[in-house]
Scaffold this motif. Structure first.
Motif, mmCIF file in Angstrom:
data_model
loop_
_atom_site.group_PDB
_atom_site.id
_atom_site.type_symbol
_atom_site.label_atom_id
_atom_site.label_comp_id
_atom_site.label_asym_id
_atom_site.label_seq_id
_atom_site.Cartn_x
_atom_site.Cartn_y
_atom_site.Cartn_z
ATOM 1 N N SER A 67 0.765 -1.278 0.006
ATOM 2 C CA SER A 67 0.019 -0.052 -0.021
ATOM 3 C C SER A 67 0.820 1.212 -0.168
ATOM 4 O O SER A 67 0.648 2.178 -0.495
ATOM 5 C CB SER A 67 -0.968 -0.201 1.063
ATOM 6 N N ALA A 68 2.145 1.111 0.779
ATOM 7 C CA ALA A 68 3.009 2.586 0.711
ATOM 8 C C ALA A 68 3.815 2.649 -0.918
ATOM 9 O O ALA A 68 3.954 3.560 -1.002
ATOM 10 C CB ALA A 68 3.975 2.300 1.741
ATOM 11 N N SER A 71 1.836 4.245 -4.178
ATOM 12 C CA SER A 71 1.620 5.209 -4.799
ATOM 13 C C SER A 71 3.027 5.667 -5.616
ATOM 14 O O SER A 71 2.532 6.919 -6.442
ATOM 15 C CB SER A 71 1.712 6.248 -3.239
ATOM 16 N N CYS A 72 3.778 5.189 -5.992
ATOM 17 C CA CYS A 72 4.768 5.677 -6.843
ATOM 18 C C CYS A 72 5.214 4.541 -7.934
ATOM 19 O O CYS A 72 6.148 4.223 -8.492
ATOM 20 C CB CYS A 72 6.301 6.066 -6.350
ATOM 21 N N ASP A 110 12.816 5.742 -5.262
ATOM 22 C CA ASP A 110 11.519 6.067 -4.644
ATOM 23 C C ASP A 110 11.144 4.949 -3.630
ATOM 24 O O ASP A 110 10.699 5.184 -2.657
ATOM 25 C CB ASP A 110 10.395 6.037 -5.615
#
Length: 388
Positions: A67-68, A71-72, A110
């Protein structure tokens, strides 16, 4: 119980988070990493990207990490595999397997920043970064690592997650079997006239393979494998020459290649550790095996190392066993053997550019293109649907 993990890249950081979550912090984890994420943009890893297979994403979801990272990440919805020596091609669409995506692409800088943030928030993990391993001492029940900061960390188990030519593995007497592909990988971000629409491409040419992976804002990440003997000439190409020659090899699937970013060059070898374990030591990821990038399986194979080791250590904790005992570690090595052998063999076949493997590869692609059952077997490997 304590584990010292040397190397805080993708595999090392993921193992630390997995162990902390799955054991509910019953294992104390010391994580040692030489480079803090803020420096990655100035480091050779800064512009590199990895393709994360669907199966790997399922594993990351199970330990609360995906989930983290999502985002990228950029979705791969379609993969096209083609060969310059004939006109056929293989197309693999996510929708044909009832999936939203075959995998995702994420930039390493990232991903490492996100993982470090998670590490800092996890109470059961002590992060030592920047720090470099200097010495190790092992006895019957423990190992002690000494860092360049002067700190000494004692643990029942050490894990080598410090990549190719692992310093920890070397200090423990591990050696690697090596095969020089006599190729370099040229890695760069490129911009094309047409948007990639989530498409990834793998193309085989007479000189080597090239892959394009979808990135944010319509850019693509290029991994282009070329003969090492031509490195000086290749590195002398200006951006215009580079784009023109790449266009000729790749074709016009994404329209005109408009520009190329900073290029990085890596010499390609297959490296397989002669042993994945030693006294109070386990190897994971590139420390255990470094693959040719042709099928993008390196990180996905390494993540399966991580999850297998985590499961075995969790079981040992529940049973009250010594997590660094050789019988515990032997179970890890045995469980990883089949997957590693299969993945290395597949990758090596497609990476080899001697005459016979080229013929086999061409025939294989033609066969796979016309027999769905065979194509599905390959797709299962690419998706990471393999036993750990």
């Amino acid at each position: 119980m304590t584990v010292n993990i040397i190397g805080g890249g993708m595999t090392g950081a993921t193992l630390a988070l997995a162990l902390s979550k799955l054991t509910q912090r019953r294992i104390l984890i010391n994580l040692v990493e030489a480079i803090i994420p803020d420096q990655c943009i100035h480091h050779s890893l800064g512009a590199r990207s990895i393709a994360i297979a669907h199966g790997t994403i399922c594993e990351l979801k199970s330990i609360g990490i995906w989930s983290a990272l999502a985002s990228c990440a950029t979705a791969i919805t379609y993969v096209e595999v083609s060969n310059s020596s004939y006109f056929g091609k293989i197309g693999i669409a996510a929708e044909n397997y009832h999936l939203p995506a075959l995998g995702y692409v994420i930039q390493l800088s990232d991903a490492r920043q996100i993982l470090f943030n998670l590490l800092r928030e996890e109470p059961g993990i002590r992060l030592y970064s920047p720090a470099i391993l200097q010495h190790i001492n092992r006895n019957d029940t423990h190992s002690i690592v000494t860092l360049d900061t002067g700190q000494q960390l004692s643990a029942e188990l050490m894990v080598a997650a410090d990549g190719t030519s692992s310093q920890l593995a070397i200090l423990c007497g591990i050696r690697w079997r090596k095969k020089d592909y006599q190729q370099i990988a040229v890695i760069a971000d490129i911009r094309t006239m047409l948007h990639h629409r989530g498409y990834a491409f793998e193309r085989f040419t007479l000189q080597g393979s090239l892959a394009l992976l979808p990135m944010p804002e319509g850019q693509s990440s290029l991994i282009w494998c070329l003969p090492a003997i031509n490195q000086q000439e290749i590195s002398s190409w200006n951006d215009k020459q580079f784009c023109r020659i790449l266009q000729k090899q790749f074709g016009w699937r994404l329209g005109r290649i408009i520009s190329v970013g900073e290029r990085q060059y890596y010499h390609l070898q297959l490296r397989i550790a002669e042993r994945h374990i030693a006294h109070r030591l386990a190897l994971i990821g590139n420390a255990a095996q470094t693959l040719h990038p042709i099928t993008g399986q390196g990180f996905n194979l390494g993540l399966r190392d991580v999850m297998t080791l985590a499961e075995i250590l969790v079981h040992a904790v529940v049973q009250g066993d010594d997590i660094g005992d050789y019988t515990v570690l032997a179970r890890y090595q045995q469980r990883r053997l089949q997957d590693q052998t299969k993945t290395v063999s597949m990758t090596d076949m497609f990476a080899n550019y001697h005459t016979l493997p080229v013929i086999v590869r061409n025939l294989g692609l033609l066969t796979i293109a016309h027999i769905p059952l065979l194509r599905d077997i390959i797709v299962r490997q690419i998706l990471g649907w393999v036993a750990r």
